[in-house]
Write a protein that holds these residues in place. Sequence first.
Motif, PDB file in Angstrom:
ATOM      1  N   GLU A  17       0.801  -1.225   0.000  1.00 16.78           N
ATOM      2  CA  GLU A  17       0.000   0.000   0.000  1.00 16.78           C
ATOM      3  C   GLU A  17       0.834   1.277   0.000  1.00 16.78           C
ATOM      4  OE1 GLU A  17      -3.854  -1.495   2.497  1.00 16.78           O
ATOM      5  OE2 GLU A  17      -1.997  -1.156   3.612  1.00 16.78           O
ATOM      6  N   ALA A  18       2.088   1.192   0.405  1.00 17.45           N
ATOM      7  CA  ALA A  18       2.948   2.376   0.480  1.00 17.45           C
ATOM      8  C   ALA A  18       4.405   1.932   0.469  1.00 17.45           C
ATOM      9  CB  ALA A  18       2.638   3.177   1.741  1.00 17.45           C
ATOM     10  N   LYS A  19       5.305   2.881   0.264  1.00 18.71           N
ATOM     11  CA  LYS A  19       6.738   2.576   0.205  1.00 18.71           C
ATOM     12  C   LYS A  19       7.315   2.391   1.609  1.00 18.71           C
ATOM     13  CE  LYS A  19      11.082   4.065  -1.684  1.00 18.71           C
ATOM     14  NZ  LYS A  19      11.884   5.097  -2.272  1.00 18.71           N
ATOM     15  N   LEU A  20       8.143   1.369   1.773  1.00 20.62           N
ATOM     16  CA  LEU A  20       8.802   1.080   3.047  1.00 20.62           C
ATOM     17  C   LEU A  20       9.901   2.086   3.357  1.00 20.62           C
ATOM     18  CD1 LEU A  20       9.467  -2.738   2.618  1.00 20.62           C
ATOM     19  CD2 LEU A  20       7.826  -1.725   4.185  1.00 20.62           C
ATOM     20  N   SER A  21      10.042   2.410   4.624  1.00 27.36           N
ATOM     21  CA  SER A  21      11.112   3.270   5.090  1.00 27.36           C
ATOM     22  C   SER A  21      11.432   2.838   6.520  1.00 27.36           C
ATOM     23  CB  SER A  21      10.640   4.730   5.064  1.00 27.36           C
ATOM     24  OG  SER A  21      11.660   5.600   5.438  1.00 27.36           O
ATOM     25  N   VAL A  22      12.652   3.065   6.962  1.00 23.45           N
ATOM     26  CA  VAL A  22      13.036   2.726   8.333  1.00 23.45           C
ATOM     27  C   VAL A  22      13.447   4.006   9.042  1.00 23.45           C
ATOM     28  CG1 VAL A  22      14.683   1.450   9.767  1.00 23.45           C
ATOM     29  CG2 VAL A  22      13.685   0.362   7.757  1.00 23.45           C
ATOM     30  N   HIS A  23      12.899   4.199  10.237  1.00 24.86           N
ATOM     31  CA  HIS A  23      13.113   5.413  11.018  1.00 24.86           C
ATOM     32  C   HIS A  23      13.931   5.103  12.268  1.00 24.86           C
ATOM     33  CE1 HIS A  23      12.328   9.169  13.086  1.00 24.86           C
ATOM     34  NE2 HIS A  23      11.748   8.528  14.073  1.00 24.86           N
ATOM     35  N   HIS A  24      14.914   5.962  12.556  1.00 27.67           N
ATOM     36  CA  HIS A  24      15.670   5.884  13.816  1.00 27.67           C
ATOM     37  C   HIS A  24      14.813   6.523  14.921  1.00 27.67           C
ATOM     38  CE1 HIS A  24      19.207   5.447  11.160  1.00 27.67           C
ATOM     39  NE2 HIS A  24      19.758   4.857  12.199  1.00 27.67           N
ATOM     40  N   CYS A  25      14.478   5.745  15.939  1.00 27.86           N
ATOM     41  CA  CYS A  25      13.752   6.308  17.086  1.00 27.86           C
ATOM     42  C   CYS A  25      14.701   7.156  17.918  1.00 27.86           C
ATOM     43  CB  CYS A  25      13.168   5.192  17.928  1.00 27.86           C
ATOM     44  SG  CYS A  25      11.998   4.178  17.039  1.00 27.86           S
ATOM     45  N   THR A  26      15.941   6.737  17.981  1.00 24.69           N
ATOM     46  CA  THR A  26      17.002   7.527  18.616  1.00 24.69           C
ATOM     47  C   THR A  26      18.228   7.416  17.708  1.00 24.69           C
ATOM     48  OG1 THR A  26      18.163   5.798  19.885  1.00 24.69           O
ATOM     49  CG2 THR A  26      16.180   6.759  20.895  1.00 24.69           C
ATOM     50  N   TYR A  27      19.183   8.265  17.947  1.00 26.78           N
ATOM     51  CA  TYR A  27      20.437   8.186  17.201  1.00 26.78           C
ATOM     52  C   TYR A  27      21.582   7.754  18.114  1.00 26.78           C
ATOM     53  CZ  TYR A  27      18.020  10.351  13.331  1.00 26.78           C
ATOM     54  OH  TYR A  27      17.138  10.597  12.304  1.00 26.78           O
TER      55      TYR A  27
END
Length: 86
Positions: free
Chosen positions: A36-46
């Motif tokens: 349904e949408a493009k995958l992306s990965v997000h850093h919750c913290t750095y």
Amino acid sequence: KQYKKYTRSKEWKQIAEQVMERDGFRYRCCGRTKNEAKLSVHHCTYEHLFDEQNNLGDLITVCTVCHLSIHRNRNNWQRFRISAKN
């Protein structure tokens, strides 16, 4: 500059794939699937930047629209950061 190069690397792509697999290829923010949408990965913290392999809990799968929203508004970032621990 180093971060952009890293997120294009083979190492990052493998880490992102692990995170997406862990999350069932479903976006943690809106619940959409990879169809349904493009995958992306997000850093919750750095905190573990460049050492995510040993800290996959710092990463969540999000769709591109939600990922942009997270980075545009700090309140959104805080909300998704908290929900990542669920």
